[in-house]
Design an enzyme around this catalytic site. Sequence first.
Site, mmCIF file in Angstrom:
data_model
loop_
_atom_site.group_PDB
_atom_site.id
_atom_site.type_symbol
_atom_site.label_atom_id
_atom_site.label_comp_id
_atom_site.label_asym_id
_atom_site.label_seq_id
_atom_site.Cartn_x
_atom_site.Cartn_y
_atom_site.Cartn_z
ATOM 1 N N CYS A 134 0.838 -1.204 0.000
ATOM 2 C CA CYS A 134 0.000 0.000 0.000
ATOM 3 C C CYS A 134 0.870 1.251 0.000
ATOM 4 C CB CYS A 134 -0.932 -0.008 1.212
ATOM 5 S SG CYS A 134 -1.930 1.480 1.331
ATOM 6 N N CYS A 171 -0.421 4.129 2.182
ATOM 7 C CA CYS A 171 -0.289 3.902 3.637
ATOM 8 C C CYS A 171 1.172 4.095 4.077
ATOM 9 C CB CYS A 171 -0.684 2.481 4.027
ATOM 10 S SG CYS A 171 -2.158 1.856 3.269
ATOM 11 N N ASP A 172 2.108 3.569 3.309
ATOM 12 C CA ASP A 172 3.497 3.457 3.777
ATOM 13 C C ASP A 172 4.483 4.362 3.048
ATOM 14 O OD1 ASP A 172 2.599 1.459 5.470
ATOM 15 O OD2 ASP A 172 2.992 -0.129 4.023
#
Length: 302
Positions: free
Chosen positions: A130, A133-134
Amino acid sequence: MYDIIIVGAGPAGMTAAIYARRAAKSVMVLEAVNYGGQILNTPDIENYPAEAHISGFDFSTKLYEQAKGLGAQFVFEKAVGIKDVNGKKTVVTVKNSYEAGAVILATGSANRKLGLEDEDRLVGKGVSYCATCDGNFYRKKVVAVVGGGNTALEDALYLSDIAEKVYLIHRRDNFRGEEANVSRLTEKNNVEFIYNSNVTRLISDKRLRAIEITNKLDGSVRTLELSGLFVAVGRVPENRNFADLVRLDDAGYVEAGEDCHTSCEGIFVAGDNRTKTLRQLVTAAADGAMAATEAVKYLNNI
Ligand code: NAP
């Protein structure tokens, strides 16, 4: 006892909840993780009618509030099976079981893995599925994205604004994702395209340090030193828990046509986990509307 239990709170499931509530049916939406599903990972949705730009998070939150506002009850428990006894459906979760007259399976799909040694161990230590997200953990670092679909292209675009350098590794020499994304990427001077290549080894100590890639055409092997590998090689449908009740195709998708009926009466399917040719936000929403409408018809006729 609910009229309809919807398994999965992605765009398909939440749209189904809106349609079912507007038909005055009692609705429970069961969700294992967070509302929103896969679209939560999209930073900017540009292809949903009448929304030129909206983040996946904002889109999901609006949809959740709309469904909840109409009276759908959301319960955050993972569904692990369904029983069908004399037409009455019981959905079993990790904690409870719930009864309904009809069920809509809108479970979507999970990240496909590369299947490399240490891949699971390195999640959160250099391997991610992701980018939104990261990505921030890789500010001014070197990263790679693997895959050739829209997710990989969008991930590479997103990361090119954060990371120092982005390798985009694809196993063929043309992309499955949209041309508009490819042409934006070609304008980025910190993105390097690597075609006809597979990631064949993860090199690590406690964290990922490098990857080995193998060219499919000539067999040559190259090592790329990097901090992060973003895997975007597609998704696998999340239907295993229902395989004893509804027929799946060879790839694990629930067999269903545009009417969203499954092989089991009273169980419907909506979204990315059914057999279909176009898996998009707009077709997930369309499936949600169709599945709920068919479920309502089914309940009104029994
Ligand atoms: P996808 O379109 O299925 O693409 C998966 C990519 O990964 C393909 O290029 C495939 O290569 C490659 N691949 C598969 N297995 C691999 C492996 N083991 N090793 C290396 N490469 C592998 O998946 P996706 O990009 O996640 O997209 C899923 C669906 O969501 C698509 O319909 C997509 O259009 C949609 N989507 C839409 C949006 C949007 O509308 N904004 C955003 C993201 C995704 P091949 O090409 O060789 O098969």
